[in-house]
Scaffold this motif. Structure first.
Motif, PDB file in Angstrom:
ATOM      1  N   ALA A   1      30.411  45.508  20.244  1.00 15.74           N
ATOM      2  CA  ALA A   1      29.575  45.853  21.137  1.00 15.74           C
ATOM      3  C   ALA A   1      30.201  45.281  22.405  1.00 15.74           C
ATOM      4  CB  ALA A   1      27.848  45.402  21.090  1.00 15.74           C
ATOM      5  N   GLY A   2      30.388  46.344  23.503  1.00 11.23           N
ATOM      6  CA  GLY A   2      30.656  45.747  24.901  1.00 11.23           C
ATOM      7  C   GLY A   2      32.242  45.653  25.225  1.00 11.23           C
ATOM      8  N   ALA A   3      32.269  45.543  26.493  1.00  5.48           N
ATOM      9  CA  ALA A   3      34.118  44.985  26.846  1.00  5.48           C
ATOM     10  C   ALA A   3      34.626  44.022  26.238  1.00  5.48           C
ATOM     11  CB  ALA A   3      33.736  44.752  28.184  1.00  5.48           C
ATOM     12  N   ALA A   4      33.400  43.017  25.692  1.00  2.00           N
ATOM     13  CA  ALA A   4      33.491  41.816  25.054  1.00  2.00           C
ATOM     14  C   ALA A   4      34.909  41.982  24.097  1.00  2.00           C
ATOM     15  CB  ALA A   4      32.856  40.695  24.834  1.00  2.00           C
ATOM     16  N   ASP A   5      33.501  43.276  22.879  1.00  2.00           N
ATOM     17  CA  ASP A   5      34.071  43.221  22.251  1.00  2.00           C
ATOM     18  C   ASP A   5      35.252  44.092  21.866  1.00  2.00           C
ATOM     19  OD1 ASP A   5      32.004  41.987  20.708  1.00  2.00           O
ATOM     20  OD2 ASP A   5      30.906  43.459  21.167  1.00  2.00           O
ATOM     21  N   LEU A   6      36.156  44.389  22.540  1.00  2.00           N
ATOM     22  CA  LEU A   6      37.024  45.904  22.471  1.00  2.00           C
ATOM     23  C   LEU A   6      38.625  44.129  21.425  1.00  2.00           C
ATOM     24  CD1 LEU A   6      39.292  47.643  23.420  1.00  2.00           C
ATOM     25  CD2 LEU A   6      39.750  46.510  25.435  1.00  2.00           C
ATOM     26  N   ALA A   7      38.289  43.087  22.156  1.00  2.00           N
ATOM     27  CA  ALA A   7      39.325  42.488  21.113  1.00  2.00           C
ATOM     28  C   ALA A   7      38.715  41.924  19.741  1.00  2.00           C
ATOM     29  CB  ALA A   7      39.672  40.549  22.034  1.00  2.00           C
TER      30      ALA A   7
ATOM     31  N   VAL B   1      37.851  58.456  11.264  1.00  2.00           N
ATOM     32  CA  VAL B   1      38.092  57.381  12.320  1.00  2.00           C
ATOM     33  C   VAL B   1      37.313  57.402  13.310  1.00  2.00           C
ATOM     34  CG1 VAL B   1      39.076  56.769  14.037  1.00  2.00           C
ATOM     35  CG2 VAL B   1      40.322  57.288  12.027  1.00  2.00           C
ATOM     36  N   ALA B   2      36.352  56.364  14.046  1.00  2.00           N
ATOM     37  CA  ALA B   2      34.790  56.646  15.016  1.00  2.00           C
ATOM     38  C   ALA B   2      35.920  56.870  15.783  1.00  2.00           C
ATOM     39  CB  ALA B   2      34.059  55.915  14.254  1.00  2.00           C
ATOM     40  N   TYR B   3      36.402  58.304  16.528  1.00  2.00           N
ATOM     41  CA  TYR B   3      36.964  58.284  17.444  1.00  2.00           C
ATOM     42  C   TYR B   3      35.829  57.660  18.266  1.00  2.00           C
ATOM     43  CZ  TYR B   3      41.609  59.909  15.012  1.00  2.00           C
ATOM     44  OH  TYR B   3      42.081  59.791  14.280  1.00  2.00           O
ATOM     45  N   ASP B   4      34.870  57.952  18.277  1.00  2.00           N
ATOM     46  CA  ASP B   4      33.956  58.228  19.619  1.00  2.00           C
ATOM     47  C   ASP B   4      33.903  56.802  19.917  1.00  2.00           C
ATOM     48  OD1 ASP B   4      33.449  60.809  20.153  1.00  2.00           O
ATOM     49  OD2 ASP B   4      31.554  61.300  18.598  1.00  2.00           O
ATOM     50  N   ARG B   5      33.693  55.909  18.892  1.00  2.00           N
ATOM     51  CA  ARG B   5      33.491  54.561  18.822  1.00  2.00           C
ATOM     52  C   ARG B   5      34.544  53.402  20.058  1.00  2.00           C
ATOM     53  NH1 ARG B   5      30.428  50.845  20.378  1.00  2.00           N
ATOM     54  NH2 ARG B   5      30.670  48.758  19.743  1.00  2.00           N
ATOM     55  N   PHE B   6      35.672  53.959  19.704  1.00  2.00           N
ATOM     56  CA  PHE B   6      36.935  53.739  20.247  1.00  2.00           C
ATOM     57  C   PHE B   6      37.138  54.405  21.916  1.00  2.00           C
ATOM     58  CE2 PHE B   6      38.540  53.621  16.142  1.00  2.00           C
ATOM     59  CZ  PHE B   6      39.853  51.765  16.557  1.00  2.00           C
ATOM     60  N   ARG B   7      36.811  55.488  22.107  1.00  2.00           N
ATOM     61  CA  ARG B   7      36.362  56.111  23.853  1.00  2.00           C
ATOM     62  C   ARG B   7      35.587  54.962  24.545  1.00  2.00           C
ATOM     63  NH1 ARG B   7      36.070  61.144  21.242  1.00  2.00           N
ATOM     64  NH2 ARG B   7      37.973  61.676  21.046  1.00  2.00           N
ATOM     65  N   GLU B   8      34.403  54.375  23.541  1.00  2.00           N
ATOM     66  CA  GLU B   8      32.837  53.860  23.811  1.00  2.00           C
ATOM     67  C   GLU B   8      33.593  52.477  24.275  1.00  2.00           C
ATOM     68  OE1 GLU B   8      29.503  51.324  22.828  1.00  2.00           O
ATOM     69  OE2 GLU B   8      29.681  53.104  21.581  1.00  2.00           O
ATOM     70  N   LEU B   9      34.574  51.348  23.430  1.00  4.25           N
ATOM     71  CA  LEU B   9      35.261  50.711  24.118  1.00  4.25           C
ATOM     72  C   LEU B   9      36.303  50.744  25.435  1.00  4.25           C
ATOM     73  CD1 LEU B   9      36.342  49.558  20.223  1.00  4.25           C
ATOM     74  CD2 LEU B   9      34.543  48.051  21.836  1.00  4.25           C
ATOM     75  N   ALA B  10      36.831  51.294  25.335  1.00  3.55           N
ATOM     76  CA  ALA B  10      37.868  51.946  26.178  1.00  3.55           C
ATOM     77  C   ALA B  10      36.838  51.835  27.078  1.00  3.55           C
ATOM     78  CB  ALA B  10      38.364  53.392  26.274  1.00  3.55           C
ATOM     79  N   ARG B  11      36.133  53.096  27.640  1.00  3.09           N
ATOM     80  CA  ARG B  11      34.955  52.883  28.616  1.00  3.09           C
ATOM     81  C   ARG B  11      35.011  51.688  29.727  1.00  3.09           C
ATOM     82  NH1 ARG B  11      33.240  57.999  26.620  1.00  3.09           N
ATOM     83  NH2 ARG B  11      31.749  57.195  25.304  1.00  3.09           N
TER      84      ARG B  11
END
Length: 251
Positions: free
Chosen positions: A62-68, A129-139
């Motif tokens: 959840a959110g940008a912090a979860d990209l890591a 693959v849940a590509y939408d999830r990766f797009r959300e993380l990138a945004r």
């Protein structure tokens, strides 16, 4: 959570817990029931991501912090190999086991973790693959990064115009012209104000060069952009010379 039709068993089977074997007597409804612990711990339960909001779970990213955290998922080799198998088309746990070279137990554990974190989901025909999830993380990452051009202020003076410019202008490049006219006006005015000094005369060749730089990555050419600016009187034209009127700057 999709099943492996060849065995009619979910990806929880390889965990080999005694409770798994006793919780699924013949003739029951299978892994989608709530009778045993195996059905409450796996991703196919009513509490899992497959039946709630899709791959985004409350325990997931959840959110940008979860990209890591998303990157950290693949620091473990078995998860990376299982995910790669899904990327390459493995749609069932058995196929993931075969293509990844993992044991059934390791494949099951890796898939469970990937599912829980929302990076794989039920694609209708099996695992995907849940590509939408990766797009959300990138945004989210771009929005929280102050060095990212889309996160910087454009100096528009109001939040509505800023939101428009963040969407359609990136690092002094036009992403595309908005379809809605009121948004298009915001973008065109911004380009005129950032490109031409009021009262300064520019030959057409210079105007074209300046506008061409805005259009490098956009599905619109500099001629169309120049025509809009002239029609909206952000630029005046006479005998091949263009200038931005002072009244536009003060308006």
């Amino acid at each position: 959570m999709p099943t492996d039709r060849s065995t009619d068993q979910t990806i929880d089977r390889p965990a080999e817990r005694p409770s798994d074997r006793t919780a699924r007597p013949a003739g029951t409804a299978g892994p989608a029931t709530t009778a045993g612990p195996a059905t409450t711990a796996g991703p196919a339960t009513t509490a899992g991501p497959a039946t709630t909001a899709g791959p985004v779970t409350t325990a997931g990213l959840a959110g940008a912090a979860d990209l890591a955290g998303a990157v950290g998922l693949f620091a473990e080799e078995s998860r990376a190999r299982a995910f790669a198998a899904v990327v390459l088309g493995a749609a069932t746990p058995a196929q993931v086991t075969e293509r990844s070279g993992l044991s059934p137990r390791d494949a099951n554990t890796a898939l469970r973790r990937l599912w829980d974190q929302g990076v794989i989901a039920d694609g209708g025909a099996g695992l995907a693959v849940a590509y939408d999830r990766f797009r959300e993380l990138a945004r989210s990452a771009r929005a929280s990064d102050p060095s990212e051009p889309s996160a910087r202020s454009h100096g528009a003076g109001d939040e509505r115009s800023e939101a428009v410019l963040r969407t359609f202008v990136r690092d002094r490049r036009l992403v595309r012209l908005p379809a809605r006219w009121e948004r298009k006006l915001v973008v065109l005015r911004y380009i005129a104000e950032r490109t031409f000094e009021p009262g300064v005369e520019y030959p057409e060749r210079t105007v074209n060069e300046k506008l061409r730089a805005w259009c490098e990555d956009a599905p619109v050419d500099h001629v169309t952009l120049r025509r809009y600016l002239v029609d909206l009187r952000h630029l005046h034209r006479s005998s091949g010379v263009y200038w931005r009127p002072a009244a536009t700057a003060a308006a």
